[in-house]
Design an enzyme around this catalytic site. Structure first.
Site, PDB file in Angstrom:
ATOM      1  N   LYS A   1       0.837  -1.201   0.000  1.00  0.00           N
ATOM      2  CA  LYS A   1       0.000   0.000   0.000  1.00  0.00           C
ATOM      3  C   LYS A   1       0.880   1.264   0.000  1.00  0.00           C
ATOM      4  CE  LYS A   1      -3.852  -2.345   2.342  1.00  0.00           C
ATOM      5  NZ  LYS A   1      -4.773  -2.303   3.525  1.00  0.00           N
TER       6      LYS A   1
ATOM      7  N   TYR B   1     -12.564  -3.104  -2.882  1.00  0.00           N
ATOM      8  CA  TYR B   1     -13.122  -2.915  -1.537  1.00  0.00           C
ATOM      9  C   TYR B   1     -14.648  -2.806  -1.561  1.00  0.00           C
ATOM     10  CZ  TYR B   1      -8.397  -2.366   0.404  1.00  0.00           C
ATOM     11  OH  TYR B   1      -7.107  -2.580   0.821  1.00  0.00           O
TER      12      TYR B   1
ATOM     13  N   PHE C   1     -15.397   4.070   7.482  1.00  0.00           N
ATOM     14  CA  PHE C   1     -14.016   4.406   7.131  1.00  0.00           C
ATOM     15  C   PHE C   1     -13.736   4.301   5.622  1.00  0.00           C
ATOM     16  CE2 PHE C   1     -14.073  -0.130   8.362  1.00  0.00           C
ATOM     17  CZ  PHE C   1     -13.536  -0.725   7.224  1.00  0.00           C
TER      18      PHE C   1
ATOM     19  N   ARG D   1      -1.476 -14.607   4.307  1.00  0.00           N
ATOM     20  CA  ARG D   1      -2.224 -13.943   5.386  1.00  0.00           C
ATOM     21  C   ARG D   1      -1.475 -14.095   6.703  1.00  0.00           C
ATOM     22  NH1 ARG D   1      -6.452 -10.383   4.321  1.00  0.00           N
ATOM     23  NH2 ARG D   1      -7.335 -10.951   6.338  1.00  0.00           N
TER      24      ARG D   1
ATOM     25  N   THR E   1      -5.505  -7.896  10.542  1.00  0.00           N
ATOM     26  CA  THR E   1      -5.910  -6.586  10.000  1.00  0.00           C
ATOM     27  C   THR E   1      -5.663  -5.466  11.007  1.00  0.00           C
ATOM     28  OG1 THR E   1      -7.671  -7.717   8.786  1.00  0.00           O
ATOM     29  CG2 THR E   1      -7.839  -5.312   8.982  1.00  0.00           C
TER      30      THR E   1
ATOM     31  N   ARG F   1       2.651  -6.731   9.275  1.00  0.00           N
ATOM     32  CA  ARG F   1       1.906  -5.682   9.982  1.00  0.00           C
ATOM     33  C   ARG F   1       2.356  -5.567  11.433  1.00  0.00           C
ATOM     34  NH1 ARG F   1      -4.046  -7.173   7.411  1.00  0.00           N
ATOM     35  NH2 ARG F   1      -3.919  -5.804   5.579  1.00  0.00           N
TER      36      ARG F   1
ATOM     37  N   GLU G   1      -9.467 -10.969  -7.501  1.00  0.00           N
ATOM     38  CA  GLU G   1      -8.601  -9.796  -7.327  1.00  0.00           C
ATOM     39  C   GLU G   1      -7.479  -9.776  -8.367  1.00  0.00           C
ATOM     40  OE1 GLU G   1      -7.336  -9.775  -3.236  1.00  0.00           O
ATOM     41  OE2 GLU G   1      -9.336  -9.295  -2.496  1.00  0.00           O
TER      42      GLU G   1
END
Ligand code: IDP
Ligand code: MG
Length: 162
Positions: free
Chosen positions: A20, A60, A68, A96, A102, A113, A137
């Site tokens: 990102k 999304y 959000f 994952r 998340t 993360r 995707e």
């Protein structure tokens, strides 16, 4: 489709990974690639791009009603992203696990993360959450001509099981 080498019944699994805008700003692109390569996964597509609104809206889609959502789209368009397709056995599930939860507060140390993110809204990386989702995707982000089906020449850490 089955791999041409080896006699196993392993089916080709692929996943979409997106570094990102915060991951690009933080110079984490190489680190992310290294994590996936070190695991033995095979890179079959990669590009840097400014994510189009149309792609993000579809990507999304399920989150469109969340409060959000507008902030998510502006975050995802705040700078370029690096989109990749990785291949290998159970790559969706393994990705994952490497990416982590998340919510950064729940992301375990040693996950991407868990090591680099302190807030759910700036969480460095996307990875598809199911095999079916990954297929959709990948089609959304990549033309089939952008994916490279290169031969794995029996490297000792080949993704193809013996
Ligand atoms: P995932 O990225 O781990 O699959 P999803 O629930 O699919 O998580 O959400 C997609 C993305 O939307 C998250 O990675 C994060 O960037 C953003 N997001 C999800 N929940 C929140 C939230 O509660 N606040 C802000 N951003 C969120
Ligand atoms: Mg998701």
């Amino acid at each position: 489709a089955r791999p041409s080498s080896g006699g196993s019944s392993w089916t080709r699994e692929q996943t979409l990974v997106v570094v990102k805008p915060d991951g690009v700003q933080w110079r984490l692109v190489g680190y992310v690639i290294q994590r996936f390569e070190r695991r033995g996964f095979k890179l079959v597509g990669m590009k840097m791009l400014q994510a189009p609104e149309r792609v993000l809206a579809e990507h999304y889609h399920d989150l469109q009603r969340k409060p959000f959502y507008p902030a998510l789209i502006s975050y995802m368009t705040s700078g370029p992203v690096v989109a990749m397709v990785w291949e290998g056995p159970n790559v969706v599930c393994s990705s994952r696990a490497m990416v982590g939860h998340t919510n950064s507060a729940e992301a375990a140390p040693d996950t991407i993360r868990g090591d680099f993110s302190i807030h759910i809204s700036r969480n460095i990386i996307h990875a598809s959450d199911s095999v079916e989702g990954a297929q959709k995707e990948i089609q959304l982000w990549f033309q089939s001509s952008e994916l490279v089906n290169w031969a794995d020449k029996g490297h000792q850490r080949s993704i193809y099981p013996p």
